[in-house]
Design a protein around this motif. Structure first.
Motif, PDB file in Angstrom:
ATOM      1  N   VAL A   1       0.842  -1.207   0.000  1.00 46.28           N
ATOM      2  CA  VAL A   1       0.000   0.000   0.000  1.00 46.28           C
ATOM      3  C   VAL A   1       0.873   1.251   0.000  1.00 46.28           C
ATOM      4  CG1 VAL A   1      -1.674   1.312   1.372  1.00 46.28           C
ATOM      5  CG2 VAL A   1      -1.991  -1.131   1.023  1.00 46.28           C
ATOM      6  N   VAL A   2       1.917   1.273   0.825  1.00 45.99           N
ATOM      7  CA  VAL A   2       2.817   2.430   0.877  1.00 45.99           C
ATOM      8  C   VAL A   2       3.523   2.584  -0.483  1.00 45.99           C
ATOM      9  CG1 VAL A   2       4.944   3.325   1.919  1.00 45.99           C
ATOM     10  CG2 VAL A   2       3.148   2.420   3.365  1.00 45.99           C
ATOM     11  N   GLY A   3       3.969   1.502  -1.093  1.00 47.50           N
ATOM     12  CA  GLY A   3       4.609   1.574  -2.420  1.00 47.50           C
ATOM     13  C   GLY A   3       3.648   2.087  -3.479  1.00 47.50           C
ATOM     14  N   TYR A   4       2.415   1.600  -3.432  1.00 52.09           N
ATOM     15  CA  TYR A   4       1.390   2.065  -4.377  1.00 52.09           C
ATOM     16  C   TYR A   4       1.118   3.563  -4.183  1.00 52.09           C
ATOM     17  CZ  TYR A   4      -3.087   2.701  -6.696  1.00 52.09           C
ATOM     18  OH  TYR A   4      -4.099   3.180  -7.478  1.00 52.09           O
ATOM     19  N   PHE A   5       1.012   3.981  -2.910  1.00 50.81           N
ATOM     20  CA  PHE A   5       0.751   5.392  -2.596  1.00 50.81           C
ATOM     21  C   PHE A   5       1.902   6.276  -3.081  1.00 50.81           C
ATOM     22  CE2 PHE A   5       0.804   9.005   0.407  1.00 50.81           C
ATOM     23  CZ  PHE A   5      -0.432   9.542   0.099  1.00 50.81           C
TER      24      PHE A   5
ATOM     25  N   SER B   1       4.056   5.588  -5.526  1.00 47.01           N
ATOM     26  CA  SER B   1       4.064   5.624  -6.993  1.00 47.01           C
ATOM     27  C   SER B   1       2.913   6.493  -7.526  1.00 47.01           C
ATOM     28  CB  SER B   1       4.003   4.219  -7.573  1.00 47.01           C
ATOM     29  OG  SER B   1       2.741   3.626  -7.326  1.00 47.01           O
ATOM     30  N   TYR B   2       1.773   6.481  -6.833  1.00 49.22           N
ATOM     31  CA  TYR B   2       0.644   7.327  -7.234  1.00 49.22           C
ATOM     32  C   TYR B   2       1.007   8.806  -7.119  1.00 49.22           C
ATOM     33  CZ  TYR B   2      -3.963   9.498  -7.193  1.00 49.22           C
ATOM     34  OH  TYR B   2      -5.039  10.302  -7.458  1.00 49.22           O
ATOM     35  N   ILE B   3       1.626   9.188  -5.999  1.00 44.66           N
ATOM     36  CA  ILE B   3       2.046  10.583  -5.792  1.00 44.66           C
ATOM     37  C   ILE B   3       3.096  10.968  -6.842  1.00 44.66           C
ATOM     38  CG2 ILE B   3       3.261  12.136  -4.223  1.00 44.66           C
ATOM     39  CD1 ILE B   3       1.845  10.699  -1.917  1.00 44.66           C
ATOM     40  N   LYS B   4       4.042  10.058  -7.092  1.00 42.90           N
ATOM     41  CA  LYS B   4       5.081  10.339  -8.085  1.00 42.90           C
ATOM     42  C   LYS B   4       4.461  10.514  -9.469  1.00 42.90           C
ATOM     43  CE  LYS B   4       9.207   8.411 -10.162  1.00 42.90           C
ATOM     44  NZ  LYS B   4      10.024   7.217 -10.325  1.00 42.90           N
ATOM     45  N   SER B   5       3.518   9.677  -9.853  1.00 37.77           N
ATOM     46  CA  SER B   5       2.885   9.806 -11.163  1.00 37.77           C
ATOM     47  C   SER B   5       2.075  11.104 -11.264  1.00 37.77           C
ATOM     48  CB  SER B   5       2.005   8.588 -11.458  1.00 37.77           C
ATOM     49  OG  SER B   5       0.875   8.560 -10.598  1.00 37.77           O
ATOM     50  N   ARG B   6       1.453  11.517 -10.172  1.00 39.33           N
ATOM     51  CA  ARG B   6       0.721  12.792 -10.174  1.00 39.33           C
ATOM     52  C   ARG B   6       1.669  13.959 -10.432  1.00 39.33           C
ATOM     53  NH1 ARG B   6      -3.820  12.902 -11.923  1.00 39.33           N
ATOM     54  NH2 ARG B   6      -5.525  12.911 -10.479  1.00 39.33           N
TER      55      ARG B   6
END
Length: 159
Positions: free
Chosen positions: A16-20, A22-27
């Motif tokens: 979940v932390v890795g997904y979060f 990567s989501y912030i980085k992609s944003r």
């Protein structure tokens, strides 16, 4: 090795932390790409505006030059139709034809016709601006005299 609830929770939490992350980085990347795209659109708009202004100026200049050209053409035609101008034209044509005929004079009638046609062509070229303005300034005899001496020199070079 046995998986416990704590191990499974740690694995799920790290996913979940890795997904979060990567989501912030992609944003951040998407916002950077959007900003870059906006800059490109502004640059393109600016370039198109500059090009449009240049095209309008060129079209305006072209229209003005066409108008000036037409005015000058009409002025030349008007000046060519002044009284005495036709006679002066004919005099210059006959003068040129006589000078050429004197150079080529084996038979009078055929030489006269050929010389007259050549002189008419040269005079029309002169009126259109193909020949040097010197002929108009110094008169037909001086210009023809220099042409005749040039032709004589050419003939001497061939003999």
């Amino acid at each position: 090795m046995e998986l416990s609830y704590l191990g499974i929770l740690l694995i799920i939490a790290s996913v979940v932390v890795g997904y979060f992350i990567s989501y912030i980085k992609s944003r951040f990347e998407v916002s950077a790409y959007k900003k870059e795209l906006k800059d490109y659109k502004e640059h393109l708009h600016r370039q198109m505006r500059i090009t449009e202004e240049g095209s309008k100026n060129l079209e305006k200049d072209l229209a003005q030059l066409k108008k000036d050209n037409e005015n000058l053409r009409i002025s030349v035609k008007t000046l060519g139709q002044k009284p005495g101008r036709a006679e002066l034209r004919l005099l210059n044509i006959y003068d040129g034809a006589l000078r050429k005929m004197m150079l080529k004079a084996p038979g009078f009638s055929s030489a006269w016709e050929v010389s007259l046609q050549e002189a008419e062509r040269e005079y029309e070229d002169n009126e259109k601006g193909f020949k040097s303005i010197i002929k108009k300034v110094f008169g037909p005899s001086i210009a023809q005299h220099t042409e005749a001496s040039h032709i004589d020199k050419q003939k001497e070079g061939f003999n």
